[in-house]
Design an enzyme around this catalytic site. Structure first.
Site, PDB file in Angstrom:
ATOM      1  CB  THR A  30      21.433  22.328  88.617  1.00 38.07           C
ATOM      2  OG1 THR A  30      21.049  21.309  87.688  1.00 38.07           O
ATOM      3  CG2 THR A  30      22.612  21.849  89.432  1.00 38.07           C
ATOM      4  CE  LYS A  32      12.092  19.170  88.548  1.00 38.05           C
ATOM      5  NZ  LYS A  32      13.334  19.592  89.203  1.00 38.05           N
ATOM      6  NE  ARG A  33      15.819  11.825  81.175  1.00 36.98           N
ATOM      7  CZ  ARG A  33      16.706  11.118  80.491  1.00 36.98           C
ATOM      8  NH1 ARG A  33      17.682  11.722  79.842  1.00 36.98           N
ATOM      9  NH2 ARG A  33      16.618   9.807  80.413  1.00 36.98           N
ATOM     10  CG  HIS A  40      26.561  13.487  90.443  1.00 33.13           C
ATOM     11  ND1 HIS A  40      26.438  14.853  90.331  1.00 33.13           N
ATOM     12  CD2 HIS A  40      27.817  13.192  90.073  1.00 33.13           C
ATOM     13  CE1 HIS A  40      27.582  15.355  89.896  1.00 33.13           C
ATOM     14  NE2 HIS A  40      28.440  14.364  89.729  1.00 33.13           N
ATOM     15  CE  LYS A  77      14.830  14.139  87.973  1.00 33.37           C
ATOM     16  NZ  LYS A  77      15.777  15.067  88.631  1.00 33.37           N
ATOM     17  CE  LYS A 129      20.907  24.760  85.112  1.00 30.81           C
ATOM     18  NZ  LYS A 129      20.852  23.404  84.533  1.00 30.81           N
TER      19      LYS A 129
END
Ligand code: 26V
Length: 798
Positions: free
Chosen positions: A642, A534-535, A346, A540, A646
């Site tokens: 992901t 998100k985290r 992952h 990110k 969504k």
């Protein structure tokens, strides 16, 4: 009891009184929630038993999914939907004066996961059951799931999460199926009947007790099992400090790890991993032997899938069971093991690849270490025979090196399948991060692009949109999500496009209420809802988003002719408690939010909202209300993502880099329907290899960048001197590893285009429609079918 509304009502009232020992009129919402939960459990129990009987009778292959995380969220409404009784129950309760939504509020989120990896496992369980596939989950029943986040004065504060405080209606404790897990101690080798036999002595033993949770398939009879293991004291040892032993034991299933960045507690993390693996394997093998007798054909009958490397000890543990307990020889055991285990990677981030210091591993798991060592020696010997003298290659590939056990290497060597989670990610694994392994085992590597449970993220989360879709294309998309593609027919249907807009508007109003309740800020549902949830991770790039907001703020103040299409920037993110830099970013977002939201000159042009305690149930309300989905990781870093899917399935438009699954989303919806910006993965990787990026240049040559970067440290935020120096330093002193400054101009320009595009609502809604139509591909039903066919070789059992 759910056959018709009247009998449900009757049954429900009777049971409330029976279970709660009070008259119905005195009963509380919690009584109602628990009664309904128990009724559902009782209702599914018959199909649950039958499903297991079928799996035994059919004798087809089964898969066991091992994951250290499951981010399930709430189960009540999803179970009602899957059983096809949601409407009946909601109406029946209403007639009894009970609001189902209020009962849902009582259920705590099962937050046994950190983020994408754990949620993926939960989506996979839904798809396995809904596709009638024989697939079961194994995990840990953490007493405390992911911490609860409070924002205090702009800072993240963590509180222990307490989802089990009032019990858990969905689980069944199976004390009779408990197994024993040995730690520490010594291994003794003895010759017995001409064979070297290993005994693990003087262990500290822990009891693993399974709690089974039914996984209800959608509109079918399949009820699979999620088995969560609880750590409890075994027989109390004599002459030992009983209390300390109890504490050490129970600690194993006490907390979900919020990250793996820190050394402290590392032993506990490794204990958790072995605990999960050993308990799961003992239970799998026990029932396998009951069914099949011998283990000779294990690899033809079952598959054990490891979700990332956390459960990789399944490989040496299976070897141990086969050799030490079942009397197999090494070669035979290795053949079976290698062909039973499959592995998903992952992440390629080197700091996230697990490795365990030998000095921790060996004493805690002495027999397992011996086996890993033997696997490694045999593997290195093979390498040597292939390319004698090539020490470099052996050093690179070795499972044990420099005092560490490298878990990803063990996973690749000891499994028959290694998959990445999006096409780009798999390519990077094959061509870069794991390239020497790919050369060695080209056939093992394959891609399985992630997916999401569309029945949770659309059908459950967004009932209004689901109804609209079903009115147009029928409702079979709920089981056949690719049928969403039929929505493409309606691209020119203005009435549908307007309906879409209205539904989004209604969802935005609901989110605006939540924002008002939680943050005390009024936001205008007409504004663009621009969301990054998100985290929190440097890669990110929440920083890119917040710096751009700061820039917009500067423009509003400096240029009186500048007018923005009103926007609400919404963030939700938990930072790992020990991740200093991530916590600084949270503080920065909240500091910018304070400034922007309280400046009358900004007016309604923008608001900045940080929603605390981001979790599955909150996510369901956020995704459905978003106009813009921020997927802005440094290209090459986000394995898949992901959240992107969504948002897409709820008709939000993506602003994103060509990273992870964004690439595959882009390919499907086309340039017109997504906003792509920034460096490509190839460009990023080229910079990493060959250098050539100097963040200073961007700072000196772009006055906008200079201004915002300076504002981090020049007193612009007066109450927080020095607070943001680490961020300033990361951008300039450390040459901006994640290319925030490099991508800034392209991001800002793309954001401007989004503002323009939003003005034409019909054309905007058309883009949303195209996104929804193509989101069917990103259902986890598609992903799970691919795993079932290409990796597991399992088939529907009906
Ligand atoms: C963990 C850590 C911990 C140490 C500090 C750096 C770091 C960086 C990344 C991670 C994530 C580890 C594994 C993980 O959660 N991967 C996520 O898996 C999702 C499901 O496949 C995927 O969508 C996300 O892109 C990926 O980050």
């Amino acid at each position: 009891m759910f056959s018709n509304k009247e009998s449900f009502k009757e049954n429900f009232k009777k049971r409330v009184e029976m279970l709660c020992g009070k008259s119905f009129s005195e009963s509380t919402s919690r009584d109602h929630y628990e009664t309904l939960g128990l009724m559902i459990r009782e209702y599914v129990s018959n199909d649950w038993i039958k499903t297991n009987e079928k799996y035994l009778a059919v004798k087809g292959k089964q898969v066991f999914y091992l994951s250290i995380e499951y981010l399930l969220g709430k189960l009540l409404r999803q179970n009602l939907i899957n059983l096809g009784v949601e409407g009946l129950v909601e109406k029946g309760l209403e007639e009894l004066g009970i609001v189902l939504e209020e009962l849902e509020e009582i259920e705590p989120d099962a937050g046994l996961g950190n983020g994408g990896l754990g949620r993926l496992a939960a989506c996979f369980l839904d798809s396995l059951a809904s596709l009638n596939l024989p697939g079961h989950g194994h995990g840990i029943r953490y007493k405390h799931g992911l911490f609860e986040q409070k924002i205090v004065n702009g800072y993240q504060v963590e509180l222990p999460e307490q989802w089990l405080r009032s019990g858990n209606v969905w689980e069944i404790r199976k004390a009779d199926l408990a197994v024993q897990i040995p730690f520490w101690g010594k291994v003794e080798a003895k010759m017995e009947n001409g064979r070297l036999v290993f005994h693990h002595l003087h262990t500290e033993t822990v009891t693993a007790v399974p709690y089974d949770v039914p996984v209800v398939g959608y509109h079918c009879k399949t009820v699979n099992t999620l088995r969560l293991w609880n750590a409890e004291p075994a027989q109390f040892p004599i002459n030992k400090d009983i209390l300390q032993y109890k504490r050490r034991t129970e600690a194993i299933s006490e907390f979900l790890y919020p990250d793996d960045t820190h050394d402290e507690g590392k032993i506990l993390r490794l204990k958790q991993q072995y605990f999960l693996v050993s308990a799961s394997l003992q239970s799998i093998i026990r029932s396998y032997k009951k069914q099949h007798g011998s283990l000779n054909e294990l690899h033809q009958q079952i598959c054990i899938h490891i979700n990332d490397t956390h459960p990789v000890l399944a490989i040496p543990e299976l070897m141990r069971i086969l050799i030490d307990e079942e009397g197999f020889g090494w070669d035979e055991a290795w053949h079976i093991t290698k062909n039973t285990i499959s592995y998903t990677n992952h992440t390629t981030l080197s700091e996230a690849l697990e490795k365990w210091p030998i000095h921790i591993f060996q004493p805690l798991l002495p027999r397992i270490y011996m086996i890993v060592n033997e696997i490694n020696e045999r593997f290195c010997r093979e390498l040597w025979e292939e390319t004698p003298g090539d020490w470099d290659r052996i050093a690179k590939l070795s499972i044990i090196a420099d005092g560490y056990v490298k878990m990803a290497h063990l996973a690749i060597v000891g499994s028959f399948s290694v998959n990445g989670v999006a096409r780009l990610h798999t390519e990077i694994l094959k061509e870069r991060e794991m390239q020497p392994f790919y050369q060695l085992f080209p056939d093992k590597f394959n891609n399985k692009t992630n997916g999401i449970a569309h029945r949770r993220w659309l059908l459950k989360a967004n009932p209004k949109l689901s109804t609209l879709i079903s009115e147009r294309i029928g409702n079979s998309w709920t089981s056949a999500p690719h049928e969403l593609i039929n929505l493409l027919k309606y691209q020119e249907d203005r009435s549908l496009l307007k309906e879409l807009g209205k539904i989004k508007r209604a969802n935005k109003e609901m989110l605006a209420d939540i924002i008002y309740k939680q943050n005390g800020i009024t936001v205008d549902p007409q504004a663009i809802f621009d969301v990054q949830v998100k985290r929190l991770h440097a890669y990110k790039r929440q920083l890119l988003n917040v710096l751009h907001i700061l820039h917009l703020y500067n423009r509003i103040l400096e240029d009186s002719s500048f007018r923005m299409i009103p926007r609400v920037f919404i963030f939700g993110a938990k930072a790992s408690p020990g991740y200093y830099y991530a916590k600084k970013i949270i503080k920065l977002i909240n500091t910018v939010a304070d400034k922007v939201n309280n400046d009358p000159r900004v007016g309604d042009q923008m608001k900045v909202i940080f929603l605390e305690n981001y979790r599955v149930s909150l996510a369901e309300k956020i995704f459905t209300a978003a106009d813009v989905s921020e997927q802005i990781s440094t290209a090459s870093k986000e394995a898949s993502g992901t959240g992107n899917m969504k948002f897409m399935i709820n008709g939000a438009l993506t602003i994103g880099t060509l990273d992870g699954a964004n690439i595959e989303i882009h390919e499907r919806v086309g340039d017109e329907n997504i906003f792509i910006f920034g460096l490509t993965a190839e460009e990023v990787l080229h910079y990493y290899r060959h250098g050539g990026y100097d963040s200073d240049e961007y700072y000196h040559h772009d006055s906008r960048i200079q201004q915002i970067v300076d504002q981090l440290v020049n007193g612009f935020f007066p109450d927080v001197h020095n607070e943001f120096e680490p961020i300033f330093d990361s951008l300039l002193e450390e040459n901006d590893q994640y290319f925030v400054l490099k991508d800034f101009a392209s991001y800002a320009e793309t954001q401007r285009k989004i503002g323009e595009a939003f003005k034409d609502q019909i054309s905007w809604q058309k883009k949303c429609l195209v996104n929804i139509a193509h989101a069917g591909y990103f259902s986890s039903d598609r992903t799970i079918r691919e795993y079932a066919k290409d990796i597991w070789d399992i088939h529907p059992v009906t």
